[in-house]
Structure formats: structure tokens, C-alpha cells
Design a protein around this motif. Structure first.
Motif, PDB file in Angstrom:
ATOM      1  N   SER A  32      29.008 -15.814 -86.070  1.00 21.78           N
ATOM      2  CA  SER A  32      27.953 -15.940 -86.977  1.00 21.78           C
ATOM      3  C   SER A  32      28.206 -15.060 -88.254  1.00 21.78           C
ATOM      4  N   THR A  33      28.989 -14.370 -88.488  1.00 22.18           N
ATOM      5  CA  THR A  33      29.258 -13.408 -89.693  1.00 22.18           C
ATOM      6  C   THR A  33      30.838 -13.895 -90.181  1.00 22.18           C
ATOM      7  N   ALA A  34      31.222 -13.445 -91.364  1.00 19.62           N
ATOM      8  CA  ALA A  34      32.447 -13.443 -91.833  1.00 19.62           C
ATOM      9  C   ALA A  34      33.307 -12.475 -91.250  1.00 19.62           C
ATOM     10  N   GLY A  35      32.941 -11.381 -91.039  1.00 22.38           N
ATOM     11  CA  GLY A  35      33.780 -10.436 -90.376  1.00 22.38           C
ATOM     12  C   GLY A  35      34.415 -10.694 -88.786  1.00 22.38           C
ATOM     13  N   LYS A  36      33.178 -11.057 -87.964  1.00 20.01           N
ATOM     14  CA  LYS A  36      33.602 -11.814 -86.808  1.00 20.01           C
ATOM     15  C   LYS A  36      34.374 -13.035 -86.922  1.00 20.01           C
ATOM     16  N   ALA A  37      34.403 -13.747 -87.792  1.00 16.31           N
ATOM     17  CA  ALA A  37      35.098 -14.830 -87.990  1.00 16.31           C
ATOM     18  C   ALA A  37      36.636 -14.509 -88.305  1.00 16.31           C
ATOM     19  N   ILE A  38      36.914 -13.435 -89.127  1.00 15.65           N
ATOM     20  CA  ILE A  38      38.251 -13.223 -89.192  1.00 15.65           C
ATOM     21  C   ILE A  38      38.974 -12.562 -88.095  1.00 15.65           C
ATOM     22  N   GLN A  39      38.101 -11.681 -87.500  1.00 13.93           N
ATOM     23  CA  GLN A  39      38.510 -11.048 -86.308  1.00 13.93           C
ATOM     24  C   GLN A  39      38.968 -12.066 -85.109  1.00 13.93           C
ATOM     25  N   GLU A  43      42.747 -13.047 -83.521  1.00 14.37           N
ATOM     26  CA  GLU A  43      42.584 -12.822 -82.017  1.00 14.37           C
ATOM     27  C   GLU A  43      43.106 -14.229 -81.205  1.00 14.37           C
ATOM     28  N   HIS A  44      42.360 -15.264 -81.624  1.00 10.73           N
ATOM     29  CA  HIS A  44      42.635 -16.626 -81.102  1.00 10.73           C
ATOM     30  C   HIS A  44      43.206 -17.842 -81.573  1.00 10.73           C
ATOM     31  N   THR A  45      43.618 -17.621 -82.946  1.00 12.12           N
ATOM     32  CA  THR A  45      44.404 -18.722 -83.576  1.00 12.12           C
ATOM     33  C   THR A  45      44.036 -19.992 -83.119  1.00 12.12           C
ATOM     34  N   PRO A  46      42.698 -20.467 -83.575  1.00 14.62           N
ATOM     35  CA  PRO A  46      42.122 -21.769 -82.982  1.00 14.62           C
ATOM     36  C   PRO A  46      42.867 -22.876 -83.775  1.00 14.62           C
ATOM     37  N   ASP A  47      43.004 -23.856 -83.411  1.00 13.87           N
ATOM     38  CA  ASP A  47      43.394 -25.099 -83.919  1.00 13.87           C
ATOM     39  C   ASP A  47      42.603 -25.553 -85.348  1.00 13.87           C
ATOM     40  N   LEU A  48      41.398 -25.380 -85.345  1.00 13.06           N
ATOM     41  CA  LEU A  48      40.626 -25.959 -86.285  1.00 13.06           C
ATOM     42  C   LEU A  48      39.283 -24.821 -86.415  1.00 13.06           C
ATOM     43  N   VAL A  49      39.059 -24.468 -87.556  1.00 10.99           N
ATOM     44  CA  VAL A  49      37.923 -23.749 -87.972  1.00 10.99           C
ATOM     45  C   VAL A  49      36.828 -24.691 -88.832  1.00 10.99           C
ATOM     46  N   LEU A  50      35.801 -24.505 -88.316  1.00  8.68           N
ATOM     47  CA  LEU A  50      34.634 -25.114 -89.200  1.00  8.68           C
ATOM     48  C   LEU A  50      33.743 -24.178 -89.658  1.00  8.68           C
ATOM     49  N   LEU A  51      33.864 -23.918 -91.035  1.00  7.63           N
ATOM     50  CA  LEU A  51      33.606 -22.770 -91.661  1.00  7.63           C
ATOM     51  C   LEU A  51      32.406 -22.858 -92.573  1.00  7.63           C
ATOM     52  N   ASP A  52      31.270 -22.401 -92.339  1.00  9.82           N
ATOM     53  CA  ASP A  52      30.074 -22.468 -93.439  1.00  9.82           C
ATOM     54  C   ASP A  52      30.285 -21.699 -94.699  1.00  9.82           C
ATOM     55  N   ILE A  53      29.866 -22.297 -95.553  1.00  8.19           N
ATOM     56  CA  ILE A  53      30.094 -21.532 -97.015  1.00  8.19           C
ATOM     57  C   ILE A  53      29.163 -20.127 -97.139  1.00  8.19           C
ATOM     58  N   GLY A  54      28.002 -20.540 -96.581  1.00  6.39           N
ATOM     59  CA  GLY A  54      26.865 -19.425 -96.941  1.00  6.39           C
ATOM     60  C   GLY A  54      26.609 -18.810 -95.735  1.00  6.39           C
ATOM     61  N   LEU A  55      27.411 -17.698 -95.580  1.00  2.96           N
ATOM     62  CA  LEU A  55      27.487 -16.762 -94.574  1.00  2.96           C
ATOM     63  C   LEU A  55      26.604 -15.598 -95.082  1.00  2.96           C
ATOM     64  N   PRO A  56      25.925 -14.651 -94.065  1.00  2.12           N
ATOM     65  CA  PRO A  56      24.874 -13.555 -94.566  1.00  2.12           C
ATOM     66  C   PRO A  56      25.518 -12.356 -94.996  1.00  2.12           C
ATOM     67  N   ASP A  57      27.241 -12.158 -94.624  1.00  2.00           N
ATOM     68  CA  ASP A  57      27.591 -10.881 -95.067  1.00  2.00           C
ATOM     69  C   ASP A  57      28.729 -11.169 -96.066  1.00  2.00           C
ATOM     70  N   CYS A  58      28.987 -12.520 -96.332  1.00  2.00           N
ATOM     71  CA  CYS A  58      30.099 -12.659 -97.190  1.00  2.00           C
ATOM     72  C   CYS A  58      29.992 -14.118 -97.672  1.00  2.00           C
ATOM     73  N   ASP A  59      30.565 -14.425 -98.563  1.00  2.00           N
ATOM     74  CA  ASP A  59      30.718 -16.188 -98.999  1.00  2.00           C
ATOM     75  C   ASP A  59      31.848 -16.737 -98.111  1.00  2.00           C
ATOM     76  N   GLY A  60      31.777 -18.034 -97.728  1.00  5.72           N
ATOM     77  CA  GLY A  60      32.612 -18.410 -96.909  1.00  5.72           C
ATOM     78  C   GLY A  60      33.964 -18.899 -97.549  1.00  5.72           C
ATOM     79  N   THR A  61      33.907 -18.824 -98.823  1.00  5.94           N
ATOM     80  CA  THR A  61      35.175 -19.170 -99.538  1.00  5.94           C
ATOM     81  C   THR A  61      36.280 -18.013 -99.380  1.00  5.94           C
ATOM     82  N   THR A  62      35.453 -16.868 -99.367  1.00  7.45           N
ATOM     83  CA  THR A  62      36.503 -15.399 -99.072  1.00  7.45           C
ATOM     84  C   THR A  62      36.798 -15.403 -97.852  1.00  7.45           C
ATOM     85  N   VAL A  63      36.219 -16.096 -96.719  1.00  2.00           N
ATOM     86  CA  VAL A  63      36.867 -16.087 -95.333  1.00  2.00           C
ATOM     87  C   VAL A  63      37.946 -17.111 -95.404  1.00  2.00           C
TER      88      VAL A  63
END
Length: 114
Positions: A32-39, A43-63
Motif C-alpha cells: 500500500s506504500t511506495a517503500g513497501k513496494a520497492i522492498q 525480495e520477491h521479483t514478481p513477474d508483473l507489477v500493477l503500480l498505482d500512480i498516486g501513492l500516499p508516501d511517494c509518486d508512483g513514477t518514482t517507484v
């Protein structure tokens, strides 16, 4: 093995809707946050990321930039309420593999997973 998908979305209702739409289609992880997403990506190297642009702690484009810097072959699909052409083409130029506008259609999610 089924595809591993990381959904990065701060809205709990949207997370629930995506989880239900994909429950039999993939292994779904959520952040639910940019920091958790990057972590989680590292850790898991998923096959696909569905990434919201508007996150509470950081812009999705930065992620997006962080994920692509870590793994240039990453498959990241922007997940957004916005259908602003400049925003969407800008994320594609930065390495996004595509985009899905919300409200989403299950078939569109499945297209990217498959």
C-alpha cells in the motif's frame, strides 16, 4: 507455476477488488506504500507489477524509476484513475509496459498477466 503479481495500491477497496478478480489466476502480493513496494519487489521479483500512480508516501513514477533501475527487464503496468495522455506516455517512456485505468476490467488485468 502461476505468475507472481505485485499490486501496489493504497486504496483498500481497489486492493480487495483486484484480489477477488485475480484469486484463481495468479499469486498476488500487495503493497500500500511506495517503500513497501520497492522492498517487496527486491525480495520477491514478481513477474508483473500493477503500480498505482498516486501513492500516499511517494509518486508512483518514482517507484517505477526505482524498479526499472533495479531490474531493467521488469514488467510494470501503471494502474491509475487518470487517463491523461501526457502522464501515461511519460510513464511508458520511463519503462512502464502499459497501463490500466480505474475502474478496471478483469479482462484487461488478465491480458497483462497472461
Amino acid at each position: 507455476r502461476s505468475s507472481r503479481v505485485l499490486l501496489v495500491e493504497d486504496d483498500p477497496v481497489t486492493r480487495w477488488l483486484v484480489r477477488n478478480a485475480l484469486k484463481d489466476e495468479c499469486e498476488l502480493m500487495t503493497a500500500s506504500t511506495a517503500g513497501k513496494a520497492i522492498q517487496m519487489y527486491k525480495e520477491h521479483t514478481p513477474d508483473l507489477v500493477l503500480l498505482d500512480i498516486g501513492l500516499p508516501d511517494c509518486d508512483g513514477t518514482t517507484v517505477l524509476d526505482d524498479i526499472i533501475a533495479h531490474d531493467p527487464a521488469a514488467k510494470v503496468v501503471m494502474f491509475t484513475h487518470s487517463d491523461d495522455f501526457d502522464t501515461l506516455t511519460g510513464t511508458m517512456a520511463r519503462g512502464a509496459s502499459g497501463f490500466i485505468t480505474k475502474p478496471f476490467h478483469r479482462a484487461r488485468l488478465l491480458d497483462y498477466i497472461r
